[in-house]
Design a protein around this motif. Sequence first.
Motif, PDB file in Angstrom:
ATOM      1  N   GLU A  13       0.826  -1.203   0.000  1.00 37.42           N
ATOM      2  CA  GLU A  13       0.000   0.000   0.000  1.00 37.42           C
ATOM      3  C   GLU A  13       0.861   1.253   0.000  1.00 37.42           C
ATOM      4  N   VAL A  14       1.937   1.229   0.781  1.00 35.40           N
ATOM      5  CA  VAL A  14       2.868   2.365   0.776  1.00 35.40           C
ATOM      6  C   VAL A  14       3.490   2.532  -0.610  1.00 35.40           C
ATOM      7  N   ALA A  15       3.840   1.409  -1.240  1.00 39.07           N
ATOM      8  CA  ALA A  15       4.404   1.476  -2.597  1.00 39.07           C
ATOM      9  C   ALA A  15       3.405   2.098  -3.570  1.00 39.07           C
ATOM     10  N   CYS A  16       2.110   1.806  -3.363  1.00 37.28           N
ATOM     11  CA  CYS A  16       1.065   2.383  -4.220  1.00 37.28           C
ATOM     12  C   CYS A  16       0.971   3.890  -4.008  1.00 37.28           C
ATOM     13  N   PHE A  17       1.080   4.343  -2.750  1.00 34.47           N
ATOM     14  CA  PHE A  17       1.108   5.787  -2.483  1.00 34.47           C
ATOM     15  C   PHE A  17       2.210   6.455  -3.305  1.00 34.47           C
ATOM     16  N   ASP A  19       2.862  13.096 -12.681  1.00 32.38           N
ATOM     17  CA  ASP A  19       2.821  14.547 -12.856  1.00 32.38           C
ATOM     18  C   ASP A  19       1.417  15.119 -12.761  1.00 32.38           C
ATOM     19  N   ASP A  20       0.407  14.316 -13.089  1.00 31.54           N
ATOM     20  CA  ASP A  20      -0.964  14.823 -13.114  1.00 31.54           C
ATOM     21  C   ASP A  20      -1.717  14.573 -11.812  1.00 31.54           C
ATOM     22  N   VAL A  21      -1.003  14.161 -10.749  1.00 30.89           N
ATOM     23  CA  VAL A  21      -1.639  13.801  -9.477  1.00 30.89           C
ATOM     24  C   VAL A  21      -1.145  14.704  -8.356  1.00 30.89           C
ATOM     25  N   ILE A  22      -2.064  15.102  -7.507  1.00 34.05           N
ATOM     26  CA  ILE A  22      -1.742  15.743  -6.234  1.00 34.05           C
ATOM     27  C   ILE A  22      -2.196  14.799  -5.129  1.00 34.05           C
ATOM     28  N   ILE A  23      -1.291  14.466  -4.237  1.00 34.61           N
ATOM     29  CA  ILE A  23      -1.630  13.607  -3.104  1.00 34.61           C
ATOM     30  C   ILE A  23      -2.075  14.484  -1.938  1.00 34.61           C
ATOM     31  N   ALA A  24      -3.219  14.154  -1.337  1.00 29.39           N
ATOM     32  CA  ALA A  24      -3.670  14.797  -0.099  1.00 29.39           C
ATOM     33  C   ALA A  24      -3.638  13.749   1.003  1.00 29.39           C
ATOM     34  N   THR A  25      -3.022  14.071   2.111  1.00 27.61           N
ATOM     35  CA  THR A  25      -2.823  13.062   3.152  1.00 27.61           C
ATOM     36  C   THR A  25      -2.734  13.696   4.523  1.00 27.61           C
ATOM     37  N   PHE A  26      -3.041  12.901   5.527  1.00 25.55           N
ATOM     38  CA  PHE A  26      -2.734  13.304   6.893  1.00 25.55           C
ATOM     39  C   PHE A  26      -1.210  13.240   7.074  1.00 25.55           C
ATOM     40  N   GLY A  27      -0.699  14.076   7.962  1.00 28.18           N
ATOM     41  CA  GLY A  27       0.744  14.210   8.101  1.00 28.18           C
ATOM     42  C   GLY A  27       1.455  12.975   8.607  1.00 28.18           C
ATOM     43  N   ASP A  28       0.730  12.079   9.314  1.00 27.82           N
ATOM     44  CA  ASP A  28       1.426  10.936   9.903  1.00 27.82           C
ATOM     45  C   ASP A  28       1.886   9.913   8.872  1.00 27.82           C
ATOM     46  N   LEU A  29       1.454  10.049   7.617  1.00 23.51           N
ATOM     47  CA  LEU A  29       1.913   9.134   6.569  1.00 23.51           C
ATOM     48  C   LEU A  29       3.166   9.632   5.858  1.00 23.51           C
ATOM     49  N   MET A  30       3.548  10.859   6.102  1.00 22.14           N
ATOM     50  CA  MET A  30       4.598  11.476   5.286  1.00 22.14           C
ATOM     51  C   MET A  30       5.944  10.758   5.371  1.00 22.14           C
ATOM     52  N   ARG A  31       6.295  10.228   6.540  1.00 20.03           N
ATOM     53  CA  ARG A  31       7.634   9.668   6.723  1.00 20.03           C
ATOM     54  C   ARG A  31       7.635   8.141   6.791  1.00 20.03           C
ATOM     55  N   VAL A  32       6.505   7.519   6.484  1.00 19.91           N
ATOM     56  CA  VAL A  32       6.466   6.053   6.521  1.00 19.91           C
ATOM     57  C   VAL A  32       7.362   5.496   5.424  1.00 19.91           C
ATOM     58  N   PRO A  33       8.337   4.659   5.774  1.00 19.02           N
ATOM     59  CA  PRO A  33       9.271   4.158   4.764  1.00 19.02           C
ATOM     60  C   PRO A  33       8.608   3.199   3.781  1.00 19.02           C
ATOM     61  N   GLY A  34       9.007   3.323   2.531  1.00 26.58           N
ATOM     62  CA  GLY A  34       8.549   2.421   1.484  1.00 26.58           C
ATOM     63  C   GLY A  34       9.736   1.766   0.808  1.00 26.58           C
ATOM     64  N   PRO A  35       9.528   1.195  -0.367  1.00 24.51           N
ATOM     65  CA  PRO A  35      10.624   0.538  -1.085  1.00 24.51           C
ATOM     66  C   PRO A  35      11.819   1.467  -1.301  1.00 24.51           C
ATOM     67  N   LYS A  36      13.006   0.890  -1.148  1.00 28.35           N
ATOM     68  CA  LYS A  36      14.270   1.604  -1.362  1.00 28.35           C
ATOM     69  C   LYS A  36      14.407   2.826  -0.452  1.00 28.35           C
ATOM     70  N   GLY A  37      13.757   2.786   0.711  1.00 26.18           N
ATOM     71  CA  GLY A  37      13.882   3.873   1.664  1.00 26.18           C
ATOM     72  C   GLY A  37      13.123   5.131   1.294  1.00 26.18           C
ATOM     73  N   LYS A  38      12.307   5.059   0.260  1.00 26.38           N
ATOM     74  CA  LYS A  38      11.548   6.231  -0.165  1.00 26.38           C
ATOM     75  C   LYS A  38      10.338   6.432   0.749  1.00 26.38           C
ATOM     76  N   SER A  39       9.858   7.663   0.811  1.00 26.79           N
ATOM     77  CA  SER A  39       8.663   8.001   1.570  1.00 26.79           C
ATOM     78  C   SER A  39       7.964   9.144   0.855  1.00 26.79           C
ATOM     79  N   LEU A  40       6.782   9.490   1.306  1.00 23.98           N
ATOM     80  CA  LEU A  40       6.101  10.645   0.719  1.00 23.98           C
ATOM     81  C   LEU A  40       6.924  11.914   0.931  1.00 23.98           C
ATOM     82  N   LYS A  41       7.659  11.969   2.023  1.00 22.46           N
ATOM     83  CA  LYS A  41       8.507  13.140   2.285  1.00 22.46           C
ATOM     84  C   LYS A  41       9.615  13.239   1.249  1.00 22.46           C
TER      85      LYS A  41
END
Length: 363
Positions: A71-75, A82-104
């Motif tokens: 699910e994090v990978a899907c985020f 380029d055509d998407v804006i993500i709206a999210t609560f702040g607690d998801l911003m730093r959740v680690p995903g694949p290869k250490g990536k996050s929304l941050k």
Amino acid sequence: MNSFDAFKDPALCRALLDRLRAEATEPFRFMEVCGTHTVSIFQSGLRSLLPATITHVTGPGCPVCVTHESEVACFLELAGRDDVIIATFGDLMRVPGPKGKSLKTAQADGARIEVVYSPVDALAVAAANPGRTVVFLGVGFETTAPAVAATIRLAREQQLTNFRVLCFHKLVPPALHALLADPDINIDAFILPGHVSAIIGAAPYAFLAERCGLPAVITGFEPLDILSALLEIVAMRKSGQPAVVNAYTRVVADDGNPVARAVMDEVFMPVDALWRGLGLLPGSGLAIRPEFAAFDALGLPGVALKETPPLAGCRCGEVLKGKMAPNECPLFDKACTPATPVGPCMVSTEGGCAAFYKYKLDL
């Protein structure tokens, strides 16, 4: 002293602790399944004051923590469009995903990500950006799902065709079923979540007592609430009469909130869902009904959950199941800290690892 302060009154708490020490003569393990309970127990120091016969085990009560790797990978995949804006609560911003990536890190790379405080705020983002698709990340338990459902309904009324929700909401009772089906998880009683129960009431937990023979108490988040709940559990264990007790009647009605459940049922339907640490659980998630498919981000071209490997070295799955205390993880307070989190339990303010770290528990 006002009525709220009474639930923190030191003299009352000491009196309940004295009763608990006198009455809890037989050992038992209880699990809380709410991140707010996790933090409250640690923050108040209750854990260090409990009698030696009572063992506290943290469970999968943090919605950010149980969000699955795929699910994090899907985020992150959506954030990279380029055509998407993500709206999210702040607690998801730093959740680690694949290869250490996050929304941050995605935001630092140029992704358009808006932190909102209510799903309704995401509608304003959509209205202000008609040329882009605004995707709200729907993560949470029954507590937040009604507000997201109402937002989808409002988007339809406002004809906001560029608004979508990526719905990964989870349901608590099926997770309790899964925990009790695991022979390696030895739980004798549950403290049940106040926020979730305000929506669903007490009936969905009845199986805990009726089929599993375990006492369970719905309670609030102040020290007096939690101590009172433990005394209820001790009394039920002594009498041999387990039940699901609603001890949070100042907030939770036995039948929950029918209006909130009605809007959830109108917009969402139960589906099998992935949980970090627990895997695929039948009927444990919510999906957007076909009648509202125009607002389902999973209907966008190329959007799907894909097999995603677990985070290297992360033991959050075992922590969430109560099989491991956070400080038993080899990475705890070494490679994994709040400043450099390896897993979500160290990221979330309601995560067990973050609570252990913040309150410097010597366990």
